[in-house]
Design a protein around this motif. Structure first.
Motif, PDB file in Angstrom:
ATOM      1  N   LYS A 204       0.857  -1.190   0.000  1.00 16.91           N
ATOM      2  CA  LYS A 204       0.000   0.000   0.000  1.00 16.91           C
ATOM      3  C   LYS A 204       0.894   1.241   0.000  1.00 16.91           C
ATOM      4  CE  LYS A 204      -3.921  -0.602   0.388  1.00 16.91           C
ATOM      5  NZ  LYS A 204      -4.968  -0.890  -0.617  1.00 16.91           N
ATOM      6  N   THR A 205       1.543   1.469  -1.121  1.00 15.96           N
ATOM      7  CA  THR A 205       2.561   2.522  -1.196  1.00 15.96           C
ATOM      8  C   THR A 205       1.987   3.930  -1.174  1.00 15.96           C
ATOM      9  OG1 THR A 205       2.536   2.301  -3.608  1.00 15.96           O
ATOM     10  CG2 THR A 205       4.208   1.043  -2.403  1.00 15.96           C
ATOM     11  N   ASP A 206       0.679   4.076  -1.347  1.00 12.88           N
ATOM     12  CA  ASP A 206       0.070   5.399  -1.264  1.00 12.88           C
ATOM     13  C   ASP A 206      -0.305   5.759   0.171  1.00 12.88           C
ATOM     14  OD1 ASP A 206       0.266   5.822  -3.989  1.00 12.88           O
ATOM     15  OD2 ASP A 206      -1.671   4.886  -4.411  1.00 12.88           O
ATOM     16  N   CYS A 207      -0.121   4.830   1.091  1.00 14.30           N
ATOM     17  CA  CYS A 207      -0.434   5.079   2.493  1.00 14.30           C
ATOM     18  C   CYS A 207       0.807   5.634   3.198  1.00 14.30           C
ATOM     19  CB  CYS A 207      -0.888   3.782   3.170  1.00 14.30           C
ATOM     20  SG  CYS A 207      -1.349   3.993   4.899  1.00 14.30           S
ATOM     21  N   GLU A 208       0.629   6.704   3.941  1.00 15.94           N
ATOM     22  CA  GLU A 208       1.769   7.373   4.570  1.00 15.94           C
ATOM     23  C   GLU A 208       2.395   6.540   5.674  1.00 15.94           C
ATOM     24  OE1 GLU A 208       2.649  11.444   7.139  1.00 15.94           O
ATOM     25  OE2 GLU A 208       0.913  11.343   5.805  1.00 15.94           O
ATOM     26  N   TYR A 254       7.427  -1.168  10.844  1.00 17.28           N
ATOM     27  CA  TYR A 254       6.888   0.191  10.745  1.00 17.28           C
ATOM     28  C   TYR A 254       7.409   0.817   9.463  1.00 17.28           C
ATOM     29  CZ  TYR A 254       6.268  -0.523  15.791  1.00 17.28           C
ATOM     30  OH  TYR A 254       5.938  -1.027  17.024  1.00 17.28           O
ATOM     31  N   ARG A 255       6.516   1.261   8.608  1.00 11.74           N
ATOM     32  CA  ARG A 255       6.940   1.839   7.330  1.00 11.74           C
ATOM     33  C   ARG A 255       6.364   3.233   7.157  1.00 11.74           C
ATOM     34  NH1 ARG A 255       7.069  -1.248   1.609  1.00 11.74           N
ATOM     35  NH2 ARG A 255       9.016  -1.890   2.602  1.00 11.74           N
ATOM     36  N   GLN A 256       7.214   4.117   6.643  1.00 16.57           N
ATOM     37  CA  GLN A 256       6.750   5.433   6.199  1.00 16.57           C
ATOM     38  C   GLN A 256       7.060   5.567   4.717  1.00 16.57           C
ATOM     39  OE1 GLN A 256       8.674   8.991   7.677  1.00 16.57           O
ATOM     40  NE2 GLN A 256       6.946  10.270   7.120  1.00 16.57           N
ATOM     41  N   ASN A 257       6.051   5.898   3.944  1.00 18.23           N
ATOM     42  CA  ASN A 257       6.224   6.173   2.512  1.00 18.23           C
ATOM     43  C   ASN A 257       6.255   7.682   2.305  1.00 18.23           C
ATOM     44  OD1 ASN A 257       6.138   3.447   1.423  1.00 18.23           O
ATOM     45  ND2 ASN A 257       3.994   3.418   2.024  1.00 18.23           N
ATOM     46  N   LYS A 258       7.340   8.153   1.716  1.00 18.86           N
ATOM     47  CA  LYS A 258       7.470   9.587   1.486  1.00 18.86           C
ATOM     48  C   LYS A 258       8.215   9.827   0.185  1.00 18.86           C
ATOM     49  CE  LYS A 258       8.831  13.928   3.697  1.00 18.86           C
ATOM     50  NZ  LYS A 258       9.428  14.564   4.889  1.00 18.86           N
ATOM     51  N   ASN A 259       7.589  10.585  -0.688  1.00 24.02           N
ATOM     52  CA  ASN A 259       8.159  10.887  -2.004  1.00 24.02           C
ATOM     53  C   ASN A 259       8.494   9.588  -2.731  1.00 24.02           C
ATOM     54  OD1 ASN A 259       7.896  13.649  -1.425  1.00 24.02           O
ATOM     55  ND2 ASN A 259       9.883  13.689  -0.414  1.00 24.02           N
ATOM     56  N   ASP A 260       9.728   9.418  -3.174  1.00 21.91           N
ATOM     57  CA  ASP A 260      10.094   8.243  -3.967  1.00 21.91           C
ATOM     58  C   ASP A 260      10.642   7.084  -3.135  1.00 21.91           C
ATOM     59  OD1 ASP A 260       9.394   9.570  -6.296  1.00 21.91           O
ATOM     60  OD2 ASP A 260      11.412  10.382  -6.597  1.00 21.91           O
ATOM     61  N   TYR A 314       1.472   4.568  15.572  1.00 23.67           N
ATOM     62  CA  TYR A 314       2.225   5.405  14.654  1.00 23.67           C
ATOM     63  C   TYR A 314       3.650   4.906  14.483  1.00 23.67           C
ATOM     64  CZ  TYR A 314      -1.805   8.217  15.760  1.00 23.67           C
ATOM     65  OH  TYR A 314      -3.097   8.630  15.958  1.00 23.67           O
ATOM     66  N   GLY A 315       4.209   5.204  13.329  1.00 23.48           N
ATOM     67  CA  GLY A 315       5.489   4.636  12.937  1.00 23.48           C
ATOM     68  C   GLY A 315       6.672   5.091  13.754  1.00 23.48           C
ATOM     69  N   LYS A 316       7.784   4.398  13.554  1.00 23.69           N
ATOM     70  CA  LYS A 316       9.032   4.694  14.248  1.00 23.69           C
ATOM     71  C   LYS A 316       9.949   5.594  13.432  1.00 23.69           C
ATOM     72  CE  LYS A 316       8.565   2.250  18.023  1.00 23.69           C
ATOM     73  NZ  LYS A 316       9.506   1.199  18.380  1.00 23.69           N
ATOM     74  N   ILE A 317       9.647   5.805  12.165  1.00 24.58           N
ATOM     75  CA  ILE A 317      10.538   6.556  11.275  1.00 24.58           C
ATOM     76  C   ILE A 317       9.956   7.939  10.995  1.00 24.58           C
ATOM     77  CG2 ILE A 317      11.659   6.605   9.022  1.00 24.58           C
ATOM     78  CD1 ILE A 317      12.691   4.330  10.563  1.00 24.58           C
ATOM     79  N   ARG A 318      10.811   8.955  11.092  1.00 29.01           N
ATOM     80  CA  ARG A 318      10.472  10.292  10.617  1.00 29.01           C
ATOM     81  C   ARG A 318      11.596  10.757   9.711  1.00 29.01           C
ATOM     82  NH1 ARG A 318       6.341   9.109  11.287  1.00 29.01           N
ATOM     83  NH2 ARG A 318       4.617   9.949  12.493  1.00 29.01           N
ATOM     84  N   VAL A 319      11.220  11.256   8.548  1.00 26.73           N
ATOM     85  CA  VAL A 319      12.198  11.682   7.548  1.00 26.73           C
ATOM     86  C   VAL A 319      12.197  13.205   7.503  1.00 26.73           C
ATOM     87  CG1 VAL A 319      12.892  11.509   5.132  1.00 26.73           C
ATOM     88  CG2 VAL A 319      11.786   9.558   6.256  1.00 26.73           C
ATOM     89  N   GLU A 320      13.289  13.808   7.933  1.00 24.19           N
ATOM     90  CA  GLU A 320      13.411  15.265   8.009  1.00 24.19           C
ATOM     91  C   GLU A 320      14.834  15.663   7.640  1.00 24.19           C
ATOM     92  OE1 GLU A 320      10.939  17.249   8.745  1.00 24.19           O
ATOM     93  OE2 GLU A 320       9.465  15.973   9.780  1.00 24.19           O
ATOM     94  N   ASP A 321      15.000  16.919   7.228  1.00 21.48           N
ATOM     95  CA  ASP A 321      16.334  17.465   6.992  1.00 21.48           C
ATOM     96  C   ASP A 321      16.848  17.990   8.327  1.00 21.48           C
ATOM     97  OD1 ASP A 321      18.648  18.587   6.118  1.00 21.48           O
ATOM     98  OD2 ASP A 321      17.719  20.070   4.793  1.00 21.48           O
TER      99      ASP A 321
END
Length: 404
Positions: A204-208, A254-260, A314-321
């Motif tokens: 389900k790659t469209d799910c955040e 735990y998965r986070q889908n973000k951008n590519d 809620y997931g364990k991963i957060r993707v930030e700069d």
């Protein structure tokens, strides 16, 4: 007259008859009461709505009342509503499920349904539950066989969140009929008897946010053994790149889908414990089109395992700069109990020159806020009754350091 009213009349007539028999047998009914209706009137009352039978209750407070008898017979589910748009429903059998389905038009102003199946094997059909088109968040827990009655008419139903906790079984390919945009949770308990739809969930790659958890003891968690990784996934997927953990059971994904990209953490627990973690890996997959490929496999340092807590949603991963160099970094959250913060976190910075992630030991453990405009981090350390302690961090010379 509806069935409810007719049933009430019949019960009333039966009680009147019993009273008459008792009084006649004791010789106490010497004269017919003028207020008592005739046999013809009683008969007419059972088929007409024009009159109301003048009957006084004869049960005392310790006896069953009409309403108690009828309510027990109707099999009504427990229903609570909230002003925030939630409906909480508990059903105890299939009859109560049918009553709920017939009542769904009463809840069209609500957006979320929480359904407790009370450990029953009742089949819950998604197309029936979602027929009115108003629910965008659905949670089902504690039992139930989740299925779809008419698959041809139920395709890509849009949900914001879809959460399944300790259900008994999920119909094959069911997840292909719903589109979840934000949060998808599947928790596997000891009562689950079907196949674990891990591949459907992770596709389900469209799910955040996607969370897959296991409390199942007998069969070793979500996956067991080295071969099952390769059997379930393609060779380039990050799951089959996870090093085999001989003494560990995979209980959390735990998965986070973000951008590519997809960012996925895999948590292994010791077999004798549901809380003690023995290994955590993070896989980064490039997922543009069908060319899914693992580009990085990271490991959380062992000295951090004692700090990591299980997260049920809620997931364990957060993707930030995090270091503000224009490239996104990875924050692994060991816990999410502190509101809006990244607690017990472990930071991996992307090194553009070397094309890889590198752990940043100088990063704070409790990141409260990432300020992209001022290019600084706020660390919050919970202080209990004495209040929280705040620190400001900046990125300088390859390190994240406290601001003077």
């Amino acid at each position: 007259m509806d069935a409810y009213s007719l049933r009430k009349k019949v019960i009333q007539i039966s009680i009147l008859s019993m009273v008459a028999i008792v009084l006649c047998g004791c010789g106490k009914w010497q004269k017919q009461d003028e207020t008592m209706p005739s046999e013809k009137e009683i008969f007419d009352e059972t088929v007409s709505d024009e009159k109301e039978l003048p009957v006084k209750p004869i049960f005392d407070s310790s006896a069953d009342t009409f309403s108690e008898i009828l309510e027990e017979d109707i099999n009504m589910p427990e229903i609570e509503t909230s002003s925030s748009g939630w409906v909480e429903v508990t059903i105890r059998n299939g009859e109560e499920y049918e009553v709920l389905i017939n009542m769904l038009n009463d809840f069209t102003d609500y957006y979320r349904l929480n359904l407790n199946v009370s450990g029953m094997s009742t089949t819950v059909f998604l197309d029936e539950i979602l027929a009115c088109g108003n629910f965008t968040s659905l949670e089902i827990r504690n039992g139930g066989i989740i299925a779809i009655k008419n698959k041809d008419d139920f395709k890509d139903y849009p949900l914001g969140s879809f959460q399944l906790y300790n259900v008994f079984e999920i119909e094959e390919n069911l997840l292909n009929h719903v589109s979840v945009s934000w949060l998808l949770v599947f928790e596997l308990g000891d009562s689950y008897t079907g196949d674990v739809p891990i591949k459907e969930l992770l596709n389900k790659t469209d799910c955040e946010e996607i969370t897959i958890l296991s409390d199942k003891k007998a069969e070793g968690g979500l996956l067991y053994g080295e071969e099952s990784y390769a059997d379930m996934f393609g060779k380039e997927d990050s799951l089959c790149q996870v090093p085999y953990v001989e003494d560990g059971i995979l209980r959390g994904i735990y998965r986070q889908n973000k951008n590519d990209y997809s960012y996925t953490s895999y948590e292994f627990y010791k077999p004798e414990s549901e809380k003690e973690i023995c290994a955590v890996y993070i896989g980064v997959d490039y997922r543009e089109g069908n060319d899914e490929k693992c580009i990085a496999m990271l490991q959380i340092p062992q000295n951090r395992y004692s700090d990591i807590h299980r997260t049920d949603e809620y997931g364990k991963i957060r993707v930030e700069d995090v270091n503000f160099d224009g490239y996104e970094d990875i924050c692994f959250r060991g816990d999410d109990s502190y509101l809006d913060g990244y607690d017990l976190c472990c930071v991996f910075l992307w090194n553009e020159q070397e094309k890889r992630y590198k752990i940043c030991d100088s990063a704070p453990r409790y990141i409260r806020y990432i300020d992209s405009e001022k290019k600084r981090l706020t660390e919050t350390i919970p202080g209990g009754v004495q209040g929280d302690v705040y620190y400001i961090y900046e990125y300088r010379n390859g390190y994240i350091m406290k601001k003077n």
